[in-house]
Write an enzyme that holds these catalytic residues in place. Structure first.
Site, mmCIF file in Angstrom:
data_model
loop_
_atom_site.group_PDB
_atom_site.id
_atom_site.type_symbol
_atom_site.label_atom_id
_atom_site.label_comp_id
_atom_site.label_asym_id
_atom_site.label_seq_id
_atom_site.Cartn_x
_atom_site.Cartn_y
_atom_site.Cartn_z
ATOM 1 N N THR A 111 -44.946 12.328 -1.488
ATOM 2 C CA THR A 111 -46.134 12.199 -0.645
ATOM 3 C C THR A 111 -46.543 13.532 -0.022
ATOM 4 O O THR A 111 -45.677 14.353 0.313
ATOM 5 C CB THR A 111 -45.888 11.154 0.464
ATOM 6 O OG1 THR A 111 -46.921 11.230 1.434
ATOM 7 C CG2 THR A 111 -44.573 11.353 1.180
ATOM 8 N N SER A 163 -42.601 10.106 9.622
ATOM 9 C CA SER A 163 -42.063 8.732 9.761
ATOM 10 C C SER A 163 -40.778 8.700 8.940
ATOM 11 O O SER A 163 -40.541 9.564 8.094
ATOM 12 C CB SER A 163 -43.054 7.695 9.212
ATOM 13 O OG SER A 163 -43.097 7.773 7.789
ATOM 14 N N TYR A 193 -40.251 6.727 6.599
ATOM 15 C CA TYR A 193 -40.705 6.618 5.212
ATOM 16 C C TYR A 193 -40.950 8.012 4.626
ATOM 17 O O TYR A 193 -40.468 8.342 3.542
ATOM 18 C CB TYR A 193 -41.989 5.766 5.123
ATOM 19 C CG TYR A 193 -42.800 6.116 3.902
ATOM 20 C CD1 TYR A 193 -42.384 5.706 2.645
ATOM 21 C CD2 TYR A 193 -43.934 6.934 3.995
ATOM 22 C CE1 TYR A 193 -43.080 6.086 1.513
ATOM 23 C CE2 TYR A 193 -44.636 7.309 2.867
ATOM 24 C CZ TYR A 193 -44.204 6.886 1.635
ATOM 25 O OH TYR A 193 -44.877 7.275 0.511
ATOM 26 N N HIS A 194 -41.749 8.816 5.363
ATOM 27 C CA HIS A 194 -42.080 10.140 4.815
ATOM 28 C C HIS A 194 -40.816 11.011 4.701
ATOM 29 O O HIS A 194 -40.673 11.774 3.746
ATOM 30 C CB HIS A 194 -43.134 10.829 5.696
ATOM 31 C CG HIS A 194 -44.510 10.221 5.583
ATOM 32 N ND1 HIS A 194 -44.998 9.309 6.481
ATOM 33 C CD2 HIS A 194 -45.496 10.395 4.666
ATOM 34 C CE1 HIS A 194 -46.237 8.944 6.130
ATOM 35 N NE2 HIS A 194 -46.563 9.587 5.030
ATOM 36 N N LYS A 221 -38.860 10.502 1.509
ATOM 37 C CA LYS A 221 -39.401 11.223 0.353
ATOM 38 C C LYS A 221 -38.942 12.686 0.365
ATOM 39 O O LYS A 221 -38.762 13.290 -0.696
ATOM 40 C CB LYS A 221 -40.928 11.155 0.369
ATOM 41 C CG LYS A 221 -41.496 9.752 0.315
ATOM 42 C CD LYS A 221 -41.560 9.226 -1.121
ATOM 43 C CE LYS A 221 -42.302 7.921 -1.196
ATOM 44 N NZ LYS A 221 -42.434 7.408 -2.543
HETATM 45 N N1 USQ Z 1 -55.104 5.814 10.352
HETATM 46 C C1 USQ Z 1 -56.215 5.558 11.156
HETATM 47 N N2 USQ Z 1 -56.678 4.285 11.197
HETATM 48 C C2 USQ Z 1 -56.111 3.271 10.468
HETATM 49 C C3 USQ Z 1 -55.004 3.549 9.644
HETATM 50 C C4 USQ Z 1 -54.528 4.833 9.616
HETATM 51 O O1 USQ Z 1 -56.762 6.459 11.813
HETATM 52 O O2 USQ Z 1 -56.597 2.133 10.563
HETATM 53 C C5 USQ Z 1 -54.640 7.220 10.252
HETATM 54 C C6 USQ Z 1 -53.148 7.411 10.508
HETATM 55 O O3 USQ Z 1 -52.877 7.562 11.883
HETATM 56 C C7 USQ Z 1 -52.888 8.675 9.689
HETATM 57 C C8 USQ Z 1 -53.859 8.584 8.535
HETATM 58 O O4 USQ Z 1 -54.828 7.615 8.922
HETATM 59 O O5 USQ Z 1 -53.203 9.799 10.430
HETATM 60 C C9 USQ Z 1 -53.231 8.142 7.235
HETATM 61 O O6 USQ Z 1 -52.604 6.897 7.452
HETATM 62 P P1 USQ Z 1 -52.423 5.841 6.265
HETATM 63 O O7 USQ Z 1 -51.873 4.575 6.851
HETATM 64 O O8 USQ Z 1 -53.659 5.758 5.478
HETATM 65 O O9 USQ Z 1 -51.380 6.595 5.343
HETATM 66 P P2 USQ Z 1 -49.838 6.956 5.560
HETATM 67 O O10 USQ Z 1 -49.192 6.115 6.596
HETATM 68 O O11 USQ Z 1 -49.730 8.417 5.740
HETATM 69 O O12 USQ Z 1 -49.214 6.541 4.179
HETATM 70 C C10 USQ Z 1 -50.023 6.326 3.014
HETATM 71 C C11 USQ Z 1 -49.230 5.491 2.038
HETATM 72 C C12 USQ Z 1 -47.992 6.255 1.619
HETATM 73 C C13 USQ Z 1 -48.398 7.624 1.062
HETATM 74 C C14 USQ Z 1 -49.228 8.371 2.095
HETATM 75 C C15 USQ Z 1 -49.773 9.696 1.609
HETATM 76 O O13 USQ Z 1 -48.870 4.233 2.633
HETATM 77 O O14 USQ Z 1 -47.278 5.501 0.650
HETATM 78 O O15 USQ Z 1 -47.266 8.368 0.766
HETATM 79 O O16 USQ Z 1 -50.377 7.565 2.458
HETATM 80 S S1 USQ Z 1 -49.893 10.847 2.942
HETATM 81 O O17 USQ Z 1 -50.729 10.266 3.992
HETATM 82 O O18 USQ Z 1 -50.452 12.067 2.421
HETATM 83 O O19 USQ Z 1 -48.554 11.059 3.457
#
Ligand code: USQ
Length: 386
Positions: free
Chosen positions: A144, A180, A182-183, A186
């Protein structure tokens, strides 16, 4: 090409299987249906209806997709996993069989422990199976962009960087700073892959992928071919959640001030990127880090874009920031490097993000009453600080 996809029942797994099958490749699927159970546990369901895995396979038009073999195997069960890999001796293995939700990993000690043990042991099992069966199998591991965090420097697309400490220089693993359990799981996987490559010369592609959005790919042309699409606070990702919120007419939910910038790509571009990486592996014994995304946006920019697109489609949607349940920077520098995929032909997003959002909203609208049943799982409940 013969590819084993672990996590074949998931959002990316199914979409990638369809792409590879449609290109005439052979696919062996593995899954233990954990995501289906875990999504039910939080009272949610896929926004788009999906049948059982066997129904999905039966629904594949025979003229467009070749046959797929399937095994219900938990990748932490080394004996069973090794048996399937030994039977098929694939050219490549794609590992999506990890607990993929950051909020889920932050819910409790037990969900954190599950995330770390499932993800790290699963990946270790693939490493050992490849070492013992055939070191030439190309292992494509889904990591990720969140491994890097949001550093105040450009994020290189390389496994190592040169660092100078007290005047002396050496090659170090590209710095990571996850947000997190999770992260972090990875990040630990990445360290294990680098070590396995060093001691046994295994051939690896470690993908740093940003959040994926989208309801379809070019292969998903009917309801029978849908991939799952999650939207609840635990399993849904930000842009997918916004589109469901728009369809339901509830306010869009950027967390905090919304300046969190991430590296996004559509489901179509994700499967295109994965096929390109599978069809163009590194040389035997090579290790490749890939930053897999096409564009960067802040979560507030995306909220505005979805609001405007929804309004052009006659949906009245407002944006209402909610207290950020996560511990993360809301204003930061973000500039990840991107060169491997453009060199293979994926130069930028194949479709404008606004057009993709329109498709998503239109795909979701017929399922509004299905979504209404799960309205209460949208508001964020998992608090990083608790
Ligand atoms: N966020 C909002 N509003 C929401 C949901 C999330 O503002 O309703 C924000 C979160 O706080 C965060 C960002 O959006 O800053 C990304 O959150 P996310 O839930 O879309 O993604 P994340 O938790 O980071 O994880 C997801 C996938 C994971 C993958 C990752 C890529 O679930 O499997 O590895 O995206 S990355 O984000 O580049 O780490």
């Amino acid at each position: 090409m013969r590819t084993l996809i672990a996590g074949v029942d998931g959002y990316l797994g199914w979409a990638l299987a369809l792409r590879l099958l449609s290109k005439g490749h052979e696919v062996i699927g593995v899954d233990n249906f954990y995501t289906r159970k875990a999504v039910k546990e939080v009272g949610s369901d896929s926004a788009l209806p999906i049948g059982s895995f066997h129904q999905r396979v039966r629904g594949l038009p025979k003229d467009k997709f070749s046959k797929i073999a399937f095994y219900n195997v938990d990748v932490t069960d080394y004996k069973r996993l090794k048996k399937v890999i030994s039977k098929y001796k694939p050219d490549s293995i794609v590992d999506f069989a990890e607990q993929r939700s950051a909020p889920y990993s932050m819910r409790s000690r037990s969900t954190a422990a599950y995330t770390l043990s499932n993800n790290i042991v699963g990946t270790l099992n693939f490493i050992y199976a490849i070492k013992e069966i055939n070191k030439k199998i190309h292992f494509l591991k889904m990591g990720t962009m969140g491994e890097y965090g949001t550093p105040n420097f450009d994020i290189p697309e390389s496994t190592f960087v040169e660092a100078t400490i007290n005047g002396k220089s050496d090659r170090i693993i590209t710095p990571k700073n996850a947000g997190s359990w999770y992260h972090w799981s990875k990040v630990y996987d990445t360290d294990n892959l680098i070590f396995a490559n060093k001691v046994w010369g295994l051939t690896m592609t470690d993908i740093m992928q940003g959040p994926v959005y989208g309801t379809r790919t070019n292969d998903i042309t009917s309801e029978a071919l849908f991939t799952r699409f999650d939207f609840d606070e635990t399993w849904g990702t930000v842009l997918n959640r916004y589109c469901v919120e728009a369809v339901l007419g509830v306010p869009l939910t950027p967390y905090g001030s919304g300046g969190q910038t991430r590296a996004f790509l559509s489901l179509e571009d994700s499967v295109t990127a994965l096929s390109l990486l599978l069809e163009n592996p590194p040389p035997d014994g090579g290790y490749r880090t890939v930053n897999q995304f096409t564009e960067t946006y802040s979560v507030m920019e995306l909220a505005k874009l979805v609001r405007d697109k929804a309004s052009s489609l006659g949906l009245n949607v407002e944006i209402k920031s909610v207290d950020n349940p996560r511990v993360e920077a809301e204003k930061h520098y973000y500039n990840p490097e991107r060169k491997v995929l453009p060199a293979l032909g994926l130069k930028g997003p194949t479709k404008n993000l606004k057009d993709e959002v329109e498709i998503m909203i239109k795909d979701l609208l017929p399922y509004k009453s299905r979504l209404e049943k799960h309205k209460d799982v949208i508001a964020p409940k998992t608090n990083w600080r608790a």
